[in-house]
Design a protein around this motif. Sequence first.
Motif, PDB file in Angstrom:
ATOM      1  N   PHE A 766       1.008   7.311  -5.876  1.00 33.22           N
ATOM      2  CA  PHE A 766      -0.237   7.529  -5.126  1.00 33.22           C
ATOM      3  C   PHE A 766      -0.290   6.533  -3.977  1.00 33.22           C
ATOM      4  N   ALA A 767      -1.119   6.840  -2.987  1.00 34.97           N
ATOM      5  CA  ALA A 767      -1.112   6.090  -1.737  1.00 34.97           C
ATOM      6  C   ALA A 767      -2.476   5.461  -1.459  1.00 34.97           C
ATOM      7  N   VAL A 768      -2.509   4.665  -0.408  1.00 36.26           N
ATOM      8  CA  VAL A 768      -3.726   3.945  -0.013  1.00 36.26           C
ATOM      9  C   VAL A 768      -4.877   4.899   0.216  1.00 36.26           C
ATOM     10  N   GLU A 769      -4.593   5.980   0.938  1.00 36.47           N
ATOM     11  CA  GLU A 769      -5.652   6.914   1.319  1.00 36.47           C
ATOM     12  C   GLU A 769      -6.295   7.616   0.128  1.00 36.47           C
ATOM     13  N   ASP A 770      -5.652   7.559  -1.044  1.00 36.62           N
ATOM     14  CA  ASP A 770      -6.140   8.290  -2.210  1.00 36.62           C
ATOM     15  C   ASP A 770      -7.347   7.636  -2.874  1.00 36.62           C
ATOM     16  N   TYR A 771      -7.635   6.373  -2.562  1.00 39.06           N
ATOM     17  CA  TYR A 771      -8.786   5.732  -3.207  1.00 39.06           C
ATOM     18  C   TYR A 771      -9.622   4.893  -2.235  1.00 39.06           C
ATOM     19  N   VAL A 772      -9.783   5.397  -1.005  1.00 37.02           N
ATOM     20  CA  VAL A 772     -10.631   4.721  -0.021  1.00 37.02           C
ATOM     21  C   VAL A 772     -12.067   5.233  -0.141  1.00 37.02           C
ATOM     22  N   ALA A 773     -13.002   4.442   0.373  1.00 29.05           N
ATOM     23  CA  ALA A 773     -14.420   4.830   0.412  1.00 29.05           C
ATOM     24  C   ALA A 773     -15.004   4.324   1.720  1.00 29.05           C
ATOM     25  N   GLU A 774     -16.044   4.969   2.192  1.00 28.26           N
ATOM     26  CA  GLU A 774     -16.620   4.620   3.494  1.00 28.26           C
ATOM     27  C   GLU A 774     -17.289   3.254   3.454  1.00 28.26           C
ATOM     28  N   THR A 775     -17.077   2.493   4.520  1.00 26.56           N
ATOM     29  CA  THR A 775     -17.667   1.162   4.663  1.00 26.56           C
ATOM     30  C   THR A 775     -19.065   1.299   5.246  1.00 26.56           C
ATOM     31  N   PRO A 776     -20.082   0.662   4.652  1.00 23.89           N
ATOM     32  CA  PRO A 776     -21.445   0.764   5.187  1.00 23.89           C
ATOM     33  C   PRO A 776     -21.549   0.110   6.569  1.00 23.89           C
ATOM     34  N   SER A 777     -22.521   0.555   7.338  1.00 23.32           N
ATOM     35  CA  SER A 777     -22.650   0.104   8.731  1.00 23.32           C
ATOM     36  C   SER A 777     -22.893  -1.399   8.834  1.00 23.32           C
ATOM     37  N   TRP A 778     -23.630  -1.982   7.868  1.00 24.69           N
ATOM     38  CA  TRP A 778     -23.937  -3.411   7.960  1.00 24.69           C
ATOM     39  C   TRP A 778     -22.696  -4.295   7.780  1.00 24.69           C
ATOM     40  N   ALA A 779     -21.622  -3.730   7.215  1.00 25.62           N
ATOM     41  CA  ALA A 779     -20.404  -4.504   6.970  1.00 25.62           C
ATOM     42  C   ALA A 779     -19.409  -4.408   8.118  1.00 25.62           C
TER      43      ALA A 779
END
Length: 871
Positions: A766-779
Amino acid sequence: MPGGGGRASKATATATTIAAAALLCATVAGGIVLYKKHSIKSDKDKNNTEDNKTENVKSRSITAEEYVSKVIANEKDSSSSSINVQSISIKENNDDSSQQPDDCRILKPNTITVTYTSTTGTCKSLAAKIVDEIKSSLSSAGVLLNNDDDNNDGIVVRMRQVAEFDWWDELLNFAEENDNKKDGDGKIPPVVLFILPTWTNGTLPPEGEILLSSLEEISTDWRVAPNHLAPSDVRHSIFGVGSTAYDASTFCKPAKDVHALLTKLGGENLLRGTVAMGDENTGNVEKVFQGWKKGVVKKVSDLVRKSSKNSCGGGKDKKKTTAAAGGDCACMSEDQNTESVGCCQQKEPEEEKTIIEEEEDDDEDDYDDYDDYDDDYIEEEKGEPEVIDLEDIGTAMVQSTKSKKGPPREMVTAKQAAALKKEGYKLIGTHSAVKLCRWTKHQLRGRGGCYKHTFYGITSYQCMEATPSLACANKCVFCWRHHKNPVGKEWRWKTDDPHFIVEEAVNKHVSMIKEAKGIPGVQADRWEEAHTVRHCALSLVGEPIMYPRIDELLADLHSREISTFLVTNGQHPKAIESLRPVTQLYVSVDAPTPESLIEIDRPLFNDAWERLKYSLSCLKDKGQRTVARLTVVKGWNSDDIDGYAKLVALGKCSLVEVKGVTFCGKSDASNLNMTNTPWHHEVVALTQKLQEELAKITAAGGPDAPPLYGLACEHKHSCSVLLARVDQFGGEIDPVTGRRKWKTWIDYPKFHELAARHVEDPTFKFAVEDYVAETPSWALFGAEEEGFDPTDNRHRKKRKHPKYTKFDLSGVPTHDDDGQELSAQERNRLKMLMDEKKKDVGDGSTVYTLKGGEKTVEDASLMFRGLTVTK
């Protein structure tokens, strides 16, 4: 001493010859130089001129106030924008130096000098011990001591740092010290005892380099006669402190080198060629030191006894010395049967002959009872005047030590365990530990999370900081643990079960969470959730990947749905290659060049640079999230940004963390100070420069060209900025803000699902893209919150707030503590103050190298940054 007059004459002749040669050379050069005693200096000193950009101040002790004045004066007079002030000694008020006359020189008869250089305080402590022991031994024997500037003929016993001496002057200009030395005057020859540590690559620490460099220059100077020190009758002995965890050829190398050079110059070893060496790796320093100390004290007592016998008629010339006021022996007492070190008793001529024979026998047997050393850590020279190849013996000793059979020992000594526990570590088994992170306590109280919360979405109060290996292969100058832990290049200790380590780590962490309930402000709901560990930062201290069963330990953590952030220093590339998938794998990139890596990491491996590059190159094939972590230390590793870019490109790392070093207070093991900690805007500028350098390599193309990186996140509270690969984490650009959206956060349940599937089927990838999540705007980078989670409240100690909240590019404040814009008149006033400051310290950053290798940074643009107001 027998033959003392002849030696003094020879020394005078030698000094005269050197003086004549120096005068001749100066005359040929076109200038007339009058030779003056105590004026022989090294060529390095003589070549320093007013036009030099670097001022080299040697062996001078000044106060801190004098140093500041000197820096300002030099800046005003210099046409250079940067001055590097080297080897200036800031006077220590707690040293023993103030208790002795300044004119008490090393080669003066009746003088015992214990000289040392120290980084962690070990050698200084040992020096104090042997000084006390010698004084106590001589005093109890009735020997007169010259203490606190007493005006008497007693023996001077003193302790000095190596850097306090001008070694050229002390070792070359001693003729006058022996002019008044006569046979039978009751004075002992000068004794010099060295206690020396081992620094990077088998050298002395920066503050002690003057000793070796001076001895090397003197020993090769054509003006200095062979066996130059012989007329002084000086005796020396050396105790070295090192670690066999490093390369065998560097073990106590400074001590061996000093011994070899002194012997070459004609010095006589007090213990017949013995160099005593304590090994921090095996913990035998104190044991070997005690044996060496016993031998030294015995030999000093013998010197006093023999000189006293000579003064009262026991010498080979059979002359008798009487008391100044009468005809009786100076050491006679009413009780003829009472003996002391200095008592000879009146004897008949035939009895004197017996004494002489006994003394000759003593010279042969002085070392028969000298058996308190650990034989693996003693070196002796065989034959005169040649000196044995000490480095070869050092290698043989280490091999001998390694070949000793027996069960593996525990990693942590009792002393190390006590030091670690004192700092809050909870030790597990024989080589592991956990500690409650301050960010865990912060977020429990609703005061914000760590940078990993901002960058990757971990819950700080559910994060456990741990390590399965307290040992490390580096001794970094910025180590926040102050080197309380062991060091080693390979695993050679008892190995604990990985499941035991994980179970105990979780239990001890939860126990600390329970204890945190009483901390004011802890939120009940967060405290309850904190009892379930969800993340493990394997970065507490040491090198986790050294642990032989690290793969099993990671599997246990993943089976409990605990994510893993594994940090390695890049010295074990093979372990990186064989490692199972982890949530996020780090390699610390602490320096951009081989030279700066040695200076800042102080690695045990000789091929540390090659190992680092190999480790980084392994990252591109891992498949999961990889991080190059840069710790910025101003004045140490904040230059040569293109060097960092080339290293990052080797691994095509998913992410690049750039973080300012955290100053953890002064320590004997660290040369850092507050000026080495960068401000957040400085870390931002460095990261932007790094992004540009990476883009240049990408534009150049080629199979090894890295992908594009973008500024993704920042956490001002930690002085941290995150670069991320656009192809793996980049989202669309927001049409309103013009900023790119990012997916640097982690979908932790998804990772555990993928990791579990990989366990069931090792062929599954499995690869990096398989478990990414969106970063909130404040971060995101550039957000108004600057990485601080708006669901928490910022807390300031003692209600202190920044006096100024915004600054222009030059560092002049533009907004006050309430965020209100300053008037043009006030901004001009502040600008004028900064301009005045720049006249004193220069424009831009100026790095000063002080005694002990400490580096301070002065920058006028920062003068308003740290000002606060109380609200």
